[in-house]
Scaffold this motif. Structure first.
Motif, PDB file in Angstrom:
ATOM      1  N   MET A  90       0.810  -1.225   0.000  1.00 51.24           N
ATOM      2  CA  MET A  90       0.000   0.000   0.000  1.00 51.24           C
ATOM      3  C   MET A  90       0.845   1.278   0.000  1.00 51.24           C
ATOM      4  N   PRO A  91       2.014   1.323   0.626  1.00 52.72           N
ATOM      5  CA  PRO A  91       2.832   2.536   0.520  1.00 52.72           C
ATOM      6  C   PRO A  91       3.280   2.836  -0.920  1.00 52.72           C
ATOM      7  N   LEU A  92       3.240   1.834  -1.797  1.00 56.35           N
ATOM      8  CA  LEU A  92       3.644   2.006  -3.191  1.00 56.35           C
ATOM      9  C   LEU A  92       2.470   2.399  -4.086  1.00 56.35           C
ATOM     10  N   TYR A  93       1.236   2.259  -3.554  1.00 55.91           N
ATOM     11  CA  TYR A  93       0.023   2.494  -4.339  1.00 55.91           C
ATOM     12  C   TYR A  93      -0.005   3.918  -4.898  1.00 55.91           C
ATOM     13  N   GLY A  94      -0.375   4.014  -6.155  1.00 54.81           N
ATOM     14  CA  GLY A  94      -0.484   5.327  -6.803  1.00 54.81           C
ATOM     15  C   GLY A  94       0.769   5.771  -7.532  1.00 54.81           C
ATOM     16  N   ASP A  95       1.863   5.067  -7.325  1.00 52.60           N
ATOM     17  CA  ASP A  95       3.123   5.384  -8.006  1.00 52.60           C
ATOM     18  C   ASP A  95       3.268   4.421  -9.187  1.00 52.60           C
ATOM     19  N   ALA A  96       2.999   4.913 -10.384  1.00 47.54           N
ATOM     20  CA  ALA A  96       3.014   4.072 -11.587  1.00 47.54           C
ATOM     21  C   ALA A  96       4.342   3.337 -11.757  1.00 47.54           C
ATOM     22  N   SER A  97       5.421   3.947 -11.313  1.00 46.66           N
ATOM     23  CA  SER A  97       6.730   3.309 -11.464  1.00 46.66           C
ATOM     24  C   SER A  97       6.888   2.104 -10.532  1.00 46.66           C
ATOM     25  N   LYS A  98       5.986   1.929  -9.593  1.00 44.70           N
ATOM     26  CA  LYS A  98       6.049   0.821  -8.634  1.00 44.70           C
ATOM     27  C   LYS A  98       5.045  -0.291  -8.943  1.00 44.70           C
ATOM     28  N   ALA A  99       4.334  -0.192 -10.069  1.00 46.90           N
ATOM     29  CA  ALA A  99       3.287  -1.158 -10.405  1.00 46.90           C
ATOM     30  C   ALA A  99       3.814  -2.589 -10.493  1.00 46.90           C
ATOM     31  N   VAL A 100       4.953  -2.787 -11.125  1.00 40.77           N
ATOM     32  CA  VAL A 100       5.515  -4.130 -11.262  1.00 40.77           C
ATOM     33  C   VAL A 100       5.913  -4.665  -9.893  1.00 40.77           C
ATOM     34  N   GLU A 101       6.523  -3.824  -9.079  1.00 35.39           N
ATOM     35  CA  GLU A 101       6.915  -4.241  -7.729  1.00 35.39           C
ATOM     36  C   GLU A 101       5.688  -4.629  -6.914  1.00 35.39           C
ATOM     37  N   MET A 102       4.608  -3.855  -7.021  1.00 31.53           N
ATOM     38  CA  MET A 102       3.367  -4.168  -6.302  1.00 31.53           C
ATOM     39  C   MET A 102       2.814  -5.519  -6.762  1.00 31.53           C
ATOM     40  N   ARG A 103       2.825  -5.767  -8.055  1.00 33.26           N
ATOM     41  CA  ARG A 103       2.310  -7.027  -8.597  1.00 33.26           C
ATOM     42  C   ARG A 103       3.138  -8.200  -8.068  1.00 33.26           C
ATOM     43  N   ARG A 104       4.437  -8.037  -8.012  1.00 27.32           N
ATOM     44  CA  ARG A 104       5.306  -9.108  -7.500  1.00 27.32           C
ATOM     45  C   ARG A 104       5.036  -9.374  -6.021  1.00 27.32           C
ATOM     46  N   ILE A 105       4.904  -8.313  -5.255  1.00 28.37           N
ATOM     47  CA  ILE A 105       4.620  -8.465  -3.825  1.00 28.37           C
ATOM     48  C   ILE A 105       3.281  -9.179  -3.634  1.00 28.37           C
ATOM     49  N   GLY A 106       2.267  -8.726  -4.365  1.00 26.33           N
ATOM     50  CA  GLY A 106       0.925  -9.282  -4.226  1.00 26.33           C
ATOM     51  C   GLY A 106       0.803 -10.719  -4.692  1.00 26.33           C
ATOM     52  N   SER A 107       1.583 -11.113  -5.687  1.00 28.55           N
ATOM     53  CA  SER A 107       1.451 -12.463  -6.230  1.00 28.55           C
ATOM     54  C   SER A 107       2.314 -13.486  -5.507  1.00 28.55           C
ATOM     55  N   GLY A 108       3.150 -13.052  -4.609  1.00 27.55           N
ATOM     56  CA  GLY A 108       4.046 -13.977  -3.935  1.00 27.55           C
ATOM     57  C   GLY A 108       3.613 -14.395  -2.544  1.00 27.55           C
ATOM     58  N   ALA A 109       2.408 -14.021  -2.138  1.00 30.90           N
ATOM     59  CA  ALA A 109       1.949 -14.339  -0.781  1.00 30.90           C
ATOM     60  C   ALA A 109       1.736 -15.838  -0.597  1.00 30.90           C
ATOM     61  N   ASP A 110       1.897 -16.291   0.650  1.00 29.74           N
ATOM     62  CA  ASP A 110       1.611 -17.686   0.978  1.00 29.74           C
ATOM     63  C   ASP A 110       0.123 -17.990   0.775  1.00 29.74           C
ATOM     64  N   TYR A 111      -0.719 -17.011   1.114  1.00 30.81           N
ATOM     65  CA  TYR A 111      -2.169 -17.166   1.016  1.00 30.81           C
ATOM     66  C   TYR A 111      -2.769 -15.898   0.416  1.00 30.81           C
ATOM     67  N   ALA A 112      -3.771 -16.070  -0.426  1.00 28.77           N
ATOM     68  CA  ALA A 112      -4.567 -14.952  -0.949  1.00 28.77           C
ATOM     69  C   ALA A 112      -6.012 -15.252  -0.574  1.00 28.77           C
ATOM     70  N   VAL A 113      -6.655 -14.291   0.065  1.00 31.82           N
ATOM     71  CA  VAL A 113      -8.027 -14.501   0.544  1.00 31.82           C
ATOM     72  C   VAL A 113      -8.919 -13.432  -0.050  1.00 31.82           C
ATOM     73  N   GLY A 114     -10.005 -13.864  -0.673  1.00 34.76           N
ATOM     74  CA  GLY A 114     -10.996 -12.960  -1.255  1.00 34.76           C
ATOM     75  C   GLY A 114     -12.353 -13.610  -1.148  1.00 34.76           C
ATOM     76  N   SER A 115     -13.260 -13.207  -1.979  1.00 31.78           N
ATOM     77  CA  SER A 115     -14.597 -13.818  -1.975  1.00 31.78           C
ATOM     78  C   SER A 115     -15.057 -14.057  -3.404  1.00 31.78           C
ATOM     79  N   VAL A 116     -16.046 -14.903  -3.524  1.00 36.34           N
ATOM     80  CA  VAL A 116     -16.604 -15.231  -4.841  1.00 36.34           C
ATOM     81  C   VAL A 116     -17.609 -14.151  -5.207  1.00 36.34           C
ATOM     82  N   HIS A 117     -17.476 -13.622  -6.408  1.00 37.26           N
ATOM     83  CA  HIS A 117     -18.430 -12.610  -6.874  1.00 37.26           C
ATOM     84  C   HIS A 117     -19.657 -13.273  -7.477  1.00 37.26           C
ATOM     85  N   ALA A 118     -19.460 -14.372  -8.164  1.00 30.11           N
ATOM     86  CA  ALA A 118     -20.587 -15.106  -8.740  1.00 30.11           C
ATOM     87  C   ALA A 118     -20.128 -16.460  -9.246  1.00 30.11           C
TER      88      ALA A 118
END
Length: 121
Positions: A90-118
Motif C-alpha cells: 500500500m505505501p507504493l500504491y499510486g506510483d506508476a513506477s512501482k506497479a511491477v513491484e506491487m504485482r510481485r509483492i501481491g502475487s508472492g503471498a503464501d495465502y490470498a483470501v478474497g470472496s466469490v463474486h458469482a
C-alpha cells in the motif's frame, strides 16, 4: 443452508440463495477441477474456517471484499498475527513506477483470501 446478503441488490432474481443441490453440484464441479472447497453456514463459520487454515505469521494477501470485511477477516488477516502483504504494497500504491513491484509483492503471498463474486451454471 448458508446465509446470503442482499444489500444493494436491485434485481430480486440475483438475491436468491442457491439450493443445497446447487451448492453440492458446484462444490463437486470445483473439486473435479482441482479446487479444495469448504461450504460453511455463515460469516462466523467462514472466519473460523479461514483462521484454522492459515498459520500464524503466514504472508497473507487480502483482496478487497465486503464479505471479508463483514466476517472480520480483513482486520484479522492484516493484524500482527499474520504478515500482511497489503501493508507491504500500500505505501507504493499510486506510483506508476512501482506497479511491477506491487504485482510481485501481491502475487508472492503464501495465502490470498478474497470472496466469490458469482458462480453461474
Amino acid at each position: 443452508m448458508p446465509t446470503v446478503t442482499t444489500d444493494n441488490i436491485t434485481d430480486s432474481k440475483f438475491a436468491q440463495i442457491a439450493s443445497e443441490a446447487e451448492i453440492a453440484k458446484t462444490k463437486a464441479a470445483l473439486e473435479t477441477n482441482g479446487f479444495k472447497v469448504k461450504v460453511v453456514e455463515n460469516l462466523a463459520a467462514a472466519r473460523a474456517e479461514v483462521e484454522s487454515i492459515i498459520p500464524a505469521k503466514a504472508e497473507v494477501f487480502t483482496a478487497t471484499s465486503v464479505t471479508l470485511d463483514k466476517a472480520g477477516l480483513t482486520e484479522a488477516l492484516n493484524s500482527d498475527k499474520y504478515t500482511s502483504v497489503r501493508d507491504k504494497f500500500m505505501p507504493l500504491y499510486g506510483d506508476a513506477s512501482k506497479a511491477v513491484e506491487m504485482r510481485r509483492i501481491g502475487s508472492g503471498a503464501d495465502y490470498a483470501v478474497g470472496s466469490v463474486h458469482a458462480v453461474t451454471e
